[in-house]
Motif scaffolding. Structure first.
Motif, PDB file in Angstrom:
ATOM      1  N   ALA A  84      -6.798  -0.015   0.809  1.00  0.00           N
ATOM      2  CA  ALA A  84      -6.171   1.307  -0.434  1.00  0.00           C
ATOM      3  C   ALA A  84      -5.242   2.608   0.241  1.00  0.00           C
ATOM      4  O   ALA A  84      -4.349   2.504   0.028  1.00  0.00           O
ATOM      5  CB  ALA A  84      -7.538   1.479  -0.845  1.00  0.00           C
ATOM      6  N   LEU A  85      -6.458   2.529   1.348  1.00  0.00           N
ATOM      7  CA  LEU A  85      -5.617   3.836   2.712  1.00  0.00           C
ATOM      8  C   LEU A  85      -4.151   2.996   3.540  1.00  0.00           C
ATOM      9  O   LEU A  85      -2.906   4.778   3.142  1.00  0.00           O
ATOM     10  CB  LEU A  85      -6.368   3.706   3.519  1.00  0.00           C
ATOM     11  CG  LEU A  85      -7.756   4.556   3.108  1.00  0.00           C
ATOM     12  CD1 LEU A  85      -8.279   4.877   4.336  1.00  0.00           C
ATOM     13  CD2 LEU A  85      -7.833   6.283   2.332  1.00  0.00           C
ATOM     14  N   ASP A  86      -4.142   2.707   2.822  1.00  0.00           N
ATOM     15  CA  ASP A  86      -2.578   2.089   3.969  1.00  0.00           C
ATOM     16  C   ASP A  86      -1.762   1.749   3.330  1.00  0.00           C
ATOM     17  O   ASP A  86      -0.252   2.239   3.247  1.00  0.00           O
ATOM     18  CB  ASP A  86      -3.112   0.768   4.244  1.00  0.00           C
ATOM     19  CG  ASP A  86      -1.843  -0.137   5.062  1.00  0.00           C
ATOM     20  OD1 ASP A  86      -1.474   0.307   6.126  1.00  0.00           O
ATOM     21  OD2 ASP A  86      -1.361  -0.964   4.861  1.00  0.00           O
ATOM     22  N   SER A 104     -14.200   3.040  -3.194  1.00  0.00           N
ATOM     23  CA  SER A 104     -13.387   2.076  -3.557  1.00  0.00           C
ATOM     24  C   SER A 104     -11.789   2.233  -3.907  1.00  0.00           C
ATOM     25  O   SER A 104     -11.589   3.301  -3.247  1.00  0.00           O
ATOM     26  CB  SER A 104     -13.912   1.314  -4.954  1.00  0.00           C
ATOM     27  OG  SER A 104     -13.568   2.358  -5.770  1.00  0.00           O
ATOM     28  N   ARG A 105     -11.071   1.442  -3.569  1.00  0.00           N
ATOM     29  CA  ARG A 105     -10.288   0.803  -4.249  1.00  0.00           C
ATOM     30  C   ARG A 105      -9.586   1.967  -5.112  1.00  0.00           C
ATOM     31  O   ARG A 105      -8.620   3.179  -4.807  1.00  0.00           O
ATOM     32  CB  ARG A 105      -9.287  -0.122  -4.228  1.00  0.00           C
ATOM     33  CG  ARG A 105      -8.676   0.226  -5.031  1.00  0.00           C
ATOM     34  CD  ARG A 105      -7.259  -1.371  -4.997  1.00  0.00           C
ATOM     35  NE  ARG A 105      -6.648  -2.204  -3.536  1.00  0.00           N
ATOM     36  CZ  ARG A 105      -5.977  -1.957  -3.176  1.00  0.00           C
ATOM     37  NH1 ARG A 105      -4.499  -1.143  -4.126  1.00  0.00           N
ATOM     38  NH2 ARG A 105      -5.751  -2.640  -1.327  1.00  0.00           N
ATOM     39  N   SER A 106     -10.066   2.335  -5.777  1.00  0.00           N
ATOM     40  CA  SER A 106      -9.866   2.925  -7.717  1.00  0.00           C
ATOM     41  C   SER A 106     -10.187   4.014  -7.406  1.00  0.00           C
ATOM     42  O   SER A 106      -9.624   5.137  -7.914  1.00  0.00           O
ATOM     43  CB  SER A 106     -10.646   1.879  -9.112  1.00  0.00           C
ATOM     44  OG  SER A 106     -12.395   2.266  -8.598  1.00  0.00           O
ATOM     45  N   ARG A 107     -11.057   4.276  -6.413  1.00  0.00           N
ATOM     46  CA  ARG A 107     -12.026   5.757  -6.485  1.00  0.00           C
ATOM     47  C   ARG A 107     -10.728   6.883  -5.549  1.00  0.00           C
ATOM     48  O   ARG A 107     -10.302   7.872  -5.877  1.00  0.00           O
ATOM     49  CB  ARG A 107     -13.427   5.678  -6.444  1.00  0.00           C
ATOM     50  CG  ARG A 107     -13.850   7.701  -6.111  1.00  0.00           C
ATOM     51  CD  ARG A 107     -14.932   7.489  -6.625  1.00  0.00           C
ATOM     52  NE  ARG A 107     -15.661   9.242  -6.408  1.00  0.00           N
ATOM     53  CZ  ARG A 107     -15.427  10.367  -5.632  1.00  0.00           C
ATOM     54  NH1 ARG A 107     -15.389   9.613  -4.067  1.00  0.00           N
ATOM     55  NH2 ARG A 107     -15.574  11.421  -5.981  1.00  0.00           N
ATOM     56  N   LEU A 108     -10.046   5.515  -4.855  1.00  0.00           N
ATOM     57  CA  LEU A 108      -9.276   5.978  -3.202  1.00  0.00           C
ATOM     58  C   LEU A 108      -7.811   6.708  -4.146  1.00  0.00           C
ATOM     59  O   LEU A 108      -7.386   8.226  -3.815  1.00  0.00           O
ATOM     60  CB  LEU A 108      -9.769   5.241  -1.694  1.00  0.00           C
ATOM     61  CG  LEU A 108      -9.980   5.443  -1.164  1.00  0.00           C
ATOM     62  CD1 LEU A 108     -10.165   4.397  -0.087  1.00  0.00           C
ATOM     63  CD2 LEU A 108     -10.246   7.370  -0.695  1.00  0.00           C
TER      64      LEU A 108
END
Length: 345
Positions: A142-144, A102-106
């Motif tokens: 999120a990665l971007d 997820s965004r938060s975990r990444l």
């Protein structure tokens, strides 16, 4: 040490890289792999750098983050000499926010990895597995953002199936986001499933393979073979259940040829098995591991020479097995092969 482009990216990586699964040694699996401390890791890195190995791979799940800490201590003062690859996404605990991408975990995982590694950026970051519970667009966005913030330089995936990787690449293209340029995969003489779909996909989409467990989960070290059963002290007794199974006869067909090539080349079984992998299409780097200096130096001897075409053909034949539908028609000498020629025989 030969350097190769990582997929379709501009990043050059050494043909051999070093995996840190043997660092720290916490837990049932990683405790069986090794327990190298910071001092020992610095010595192994010295040997790697002298040989031209500059890419070091880790993951948050390796010894519950301790492997990243050991790697961080070992590279202190020479960060500009190395490339760091790490991964996140596998469960780190039983809580609802302790698994997935997820965004938060990444974001939290990358920040934690940076602290453990003692660096301000990760050269190659990879989700450790596909997270079906999180929308692909959320993962890629999120990665971007993390790439845009300078915390990650390049993106890869790890252990994705073909449709999972292609869905991710298509979504990145659709939204103009950073693409995966690497795929960390299991590939060995006793595990050639990568060739059926992931290799053609990688060739078509410009994704370089970072190969893990090139010695077939420890089966291709030279200790196992026909008439040479698993030694009583082998770590495979503890770790085999974590890896893909291999039927004994199929293993022995491969080790029979490897034993012949040891006599013909004067090389060791691990060197021959790794050298075979380095000639396969789409392979950017093979990740070697070592618990001590002897193992490391032996694995480093896999480069700087080549098997003959006839020797490669014997290994190909000994290690081949029928692919499942719908892949097997494409390997046959008929109309399917004309439409979809295999990258390897």
């Amino acid at each position: 040490m030969e350097h190769r482009r990582l997929g379709a990216s501009g990043l050059s990586v050494p043909e051999l890289s070093f995996g840190t699964g043997t660092f720290a040694g916490r837990g049932d699996l990683f405790g069986a792999w090794g327990d190298t401390d910071a001092r020992g890791a610095r010595r192994l890195l010295d040997i790697c750098l002298e040989a031209g190995v500059t890419l070091f791979d880790s993951a948050d799940v390796y010894s519950d983050g301790a492997a990243e800490e050991v790697l961080g201590a070992a590279i202190r003062g020479r960060r500009d000499q190395v490339l760091i690859s790490t991964k996140a996404g596998l469960p780190m605990g039983g809580g609802p926010g302790e698994a997935g991408t997820s965004r938060s975990r990444l974001i939290a995982s990358v920040e934690a990895a940076l602290r453990r590694l003692g660096t301000d950026h990760i050269d190659i970051f990879q989700p450790h597995a596909f997270d079906a519970a999180t929308p692909v667009d959320e993962v890629l966005a999120a990665l971007d953002d993390l790439v845009g913030a300078g915390k990650i330089r390049y993106l890869g995936a790890s252990n994705f199936s073909g449709w999972e990787l292609m869905k991710s690449l298509a979504a990145a293209d659709r939204h103009g986001r950073t693409r995966y340029v690497a795929h960390q995969v299991y590939y060995s003489l006793v595990g050639r499933d990568y060739e059926w779909e992931l290799m053609p996909l990688a060739h078509d989409q410009g994704v370089g393979a970072l190969v893990w467990s090139p010695l077939g989960w420890g089966r291709l070290t030279g200790a196992l073979g026909r008439g040479r059963p698993l030694p009583a002290g082998s770590r495979l007794h503890r770790t085999a259940r974590f890896g893909p199974p291999v039927e004994n006869e199929r293993l022995y067909q491969v080790t029979d040829v490897l034993d012949q090539l040891v006599e013909e080349t004067g090389r060791t079984v691990p060197q021959i098995a790794i050298n075979w992998l380095l000639r396969r299409p789409t392979v950017s780097s093979v990740i070697i591991g070592a618990r001590d200096e002897r193992q490391l130096r032996d694995n480093l001897g896999a480069v700087g020479w080549s098997l003959t075409p006839e020797q490669v053909a014997r290994l190909d034949q000994a290690s081949a097995h029928t692919a499942p539908y719908p892949y097997y028609p494409y390997r046959a000498q008929d109309g399917f092969a004309q439409l979809n020629p295999p990258l390897v025989a």
